[in-house]
Write a protein that holds these residues in place. Structure first.
Motif, short mmCIF file in Angstrom:
data_model
loop_
_atom_site.label_atom_id
_atom_site.label_comp_id
_atom_site.label_asym_id
_atom_site.label_seq_id
_atom_site.Cartn_x
_atom_site.Cartn_y
_atom_site.Cartn_z
N LEU A 7 51.65 69.55 69.47
CA LEU A 7 51.71 68.24 67.76
C LEU A 7 51.94 67.32 68.65
CD1 LEU A 7 52.41 68.58 65.14
CD2 LEU A 7 55.20 68.91 66.02
N THR A 8 52.46 66.70 69.34
CA THR A 8 51.98 65.39 69.89
C THR A 8 50.54 64.98 69.68
OG1 THR A 8 53.80 65.08 71.36
CG2 THR A 8 52.91 63.61 72.25
N GLN A 9 49.67 65.75 70.25
CA GLN A 9 48.39 65.62 70.04
C GLN A 9 47.70 65.30 68.93
OE1 GLN A 9 46.52 69.26 72.28
NE2 GLN A 9 44.10 68.32 71.68
N VAL A 10 48.10 66.16 68.11
CA VAL A 10 47.60 66.36 66.66
C VAL A 10 48.56 64.69 65.94
CG1 VAL A 10 48.30 67.21 64.50
CG2 VAL A 10 47.72 68.07 66.19
N MET A 11 49.47 64.24 66.32
CA MET A 11 50.14 63.30 65.38
C MET A 11 49.07 61.72 66.66
SD MET A 11 51.51 63.19 63.19
CE MET A 11 52.26 61.20 63.48
N LEU A 12 49.25 62.04 67.50
CA LEU A 12 48.29 60.99 68.09
C LEU A 12 46.73 60.61 67.66
CD1 LEU A 12 49.53 61.31 72.26
CD2 LEU A 12 49.54 59.12 70.55
N ASN A 13 45.80 61.89 67.33
CA ASN A 13 44.46 62.10 66.99
C ASN A 13 44.73 61.60 65.81
OD1 ASN A 13 41.83 63.41 66.69
ND2 ASN A 13 42.30 63.72 65.04
N LEU A 14 45.93 61.47 64.18
CA LEU A 14 45.75 60.89 63.48
C LEU A 14 45.99 59.86 62.87
CD1 LEU A 14 47.20 64.26 61.55
CD2 LEU A 14 45.01 63.46 61.99
N LEU A 15 47.03 59.53 64.05
CA LEU A 15 47.03 57.72 64.54
C LEU A 15 46.26 56.85 64.73
CD1 LEU A 15 50.61 58.56 65.95
CD2 LEU A 15 50.01 56.79 63.01
N SER A 16 45.05 57.53 65.73
CA SER A 16 43.98 56.56 66.89
C SER A 16 42.93 56.98 64.97
CB SER A 16 43.52 57.61 67.80
OG SER A 16 43.27 58.88 67.45
N ASN A 17 43.00 57.66 64.73
CA ASN A 17 41.30 57.89 63.57
C ASN A 17 41.91 56.99 62.53
OD1 ASN A 17 40.46 60.07 64.92
ND2 ASN A 17 40.75 61.42 63.35
N ALA A 18 43.11 56.49 62.03
CA ALA A 18 43.61 55.67 60.91
C ALA A 18 43.74 54.47 61.43
CB ALA A 18 45.17 56.02 60.64
N ARG A 44 46.86 49.03 56.95
CA ARG A 44 48.10 49.21 57.12
C ARG A 44 47.84 50.94 57.23
NH1 ARG A 44 52.46 47.66 54.35
NH2 ARG A 44 53.40 49.54 52.98
N VAL A 45 48.48 51.53 57.60
CA VAL A 45 48.64 52.70 58.44
C VAL A 45 49.97 53.15 58.45
CG1 VAL A 45 48.90 54.57 60.14
CG2 VAL A 45 46.95 52.77 60.21
N GLU A 46 50.11 54.76 56.86
CA GLU A 46 51.46 54.71 56.84
C GLU A 46 51.38 56.32 57.46
OE1 GLU A 46 51.75 54.19 52.72
OE2 GLU A 46 51.13 51.98 52.10
N VAL A 47 52.80 56.26 57.80
CA VAL A 47 53.64 57.53 57.78
C VAL A 47 54.02 57.85 57.30
CG1 VAL A 47 53.78 58.71 60.14
CG2 VAL A 47 52.30 56.65 60.30
N VAL A 72 49.81 60.78 57.23
CA VAL A 72 48.93 59.26 57.52
C VAL A 72 48.07 58.79 57.02
CG1 VAL A 72 48.38 58.45 60.23
CG2 VAL A 72 49.38 60.47 60.33
N SER A 73 48.58 57.80 56.27
CA SER A 73 46.93 57.80 55.60
C SER A 73 46.76 56.04 56.04
CB SER A 73 47.81 57.28 54.16
OG SER A 73 48.44 57.72 53.81
N ASP A 74 45.57 55.46 56.05
CA ASP A 74 44.92 54.04 56.36
C ASP A 74 44.64 54.27 54.75
OD1 ASP A 74 41.95 54.48 56.04
OD2 ASP A 74 42.34 56.54 57.49
N ASN A 75 44.68 52.74 54.96
CA ASN A 75 43.80 51.53 54.09
C ASN A 75 42.02 51.43 54.53
OD1 ASN A 75 44.11 49.44 56.35
ND2 ASN A 75 44.64 47.96 54.70
N GLY A 76 41.39 52.34 54.68
CA GLY A 76 39.95 52.53 55.77
C GLY A 76 39.38 52.55 54.70
N PRO A 77 38.10 52.70 54.68
CA PRO A 77 36.59 53.07 54.17
C PRO A 77 37.13 53.88 53.15
CG PRO A 77 35.83 53.13 55.99
CD PRO A 77 37.61 52.74 55.59
N GLY A 78 37.74 54.94 53.53
CA GLY A 78 37.67 55.75 52.59
C GLY A 78 36.34 56.70 52.78
N GLY A 116 41.24 54.16 51.31
CA GLY A 116 41.66 54.50 52.39
C GLY A 116 41.37 56.37 52.15
N ALA A 117 42.01 56.59 53.45
CA ALA A 117 42.37 58.18 53.56
C ALA A 117 43.69 58.45 53.77
CB ALA A 117 41.22 58.68 54.39
N THR A 118 44.49 60.04 53.49
CA THR A 118 45.31 60.78 54.49
C THR A 118 45.37 61.63 54.53
OG1 THR A 118 46.73 59.05 51.99
CG2 THR A 118 47.53 61.00 53.04
N PHE A 119 45.40 62.60 55.66
CA PHE A 119 45.85 63.38 56.73
C PHE A 119 46.91 64.09 56.37
CE2 PHE A 119 41.60 61.30 58.07
CZ PHE A 119 40.69 62.67 57.69
#
Length: 179
Positions: free
Chosen positions: A68-79, A89-92, A105-111, A165-168
């Motif tokens: 589960l830590t691996q999943v969170m790290l992946n989502l955070l690094s992608n954001a 801005r990244v929101e968790v 996990v949301s970011d304000n990137g290109p979507g 942005g995108a929200t996973f």
């Protein structure tokens, strides 16, 4: 190269159902906090702000803490990868919804365009970068993350609109109370 090799090995173990799982009961908040602490310096260096909205309740699941830590790290690094430098801005968020824990996990990137949203969960497939048309990364993090979450009875999805942005989002069943 080492990361790519490890991801290919993880994917092979998942697909052959030979992954070693270390199931235990733990708080999802603790895993999120640990992943945020691990990535804090990267966020600071990039000038990307992280906002935490974590339910005060300790939401316990029965799963593999390291996976589960691996999943969170992946989502955070992608954001982080897709959030704009210096004003990103990244929101968790983490909250209870019925009998599940709901993590976003949301970011304000290109979507991600609607037609590419399921592609990001396919092996070696990615949504193109909005500026260069080139993908970033191996294209294995999200497929691996989805399989980990699904192994423990949850779901991993994306919600996005281009330019917004995108929200996973992943959900996992809460552990039933003991006693």
């Amino acid at each position: 190269l080492t990361r790519l090799i490890n991801q290919v090995l993880d994917l092979a173990r998942l697909e052959s159902q030979r992954m070693d799982w270390e199931e235990e009961s733990f708080s999802v908040r603790e895993v999120i906090g640990s992943a945020l602490d691990s990535t804090a310096q990267l966020f600071r260096e990039s000038g990307v702000t992280v906002v935490r909205e974590l339910d005060e309740a300790s939401l316990f699941v029965r799963a593999d803490r390291d996976r589960l830590t691996q999943v969170m790290l992946n989502l955070l690094s992608n954001a982080l990868k897709f959030a704009p430098a210096r004003n990103g801005r990244v929101e968790v968020r983490c909250r209870r919804e019925g009998e599940t824990v709901h993590v976003e996990v949301s970011d304000n990137g290109p979507g991600i365009p609607t037609e590419e949203q399921e592609i990001v969960f396919e092996k070696f497939r990615q949504s193109g970068d909005a500026l260069t048309g080139k993908p970033r990364g191996t294209g294995l993090g999200l497929p691996i993350s989805r399989q980990i979450i699904e192994h423990f009875g949850g779901t991993l999805t994306v919600r996005s609109r281009p330019g917004e942005g995108a929200t996973f989002i992943f959900t996992l069943p809460l552990e039933a109370p003991h006693g």
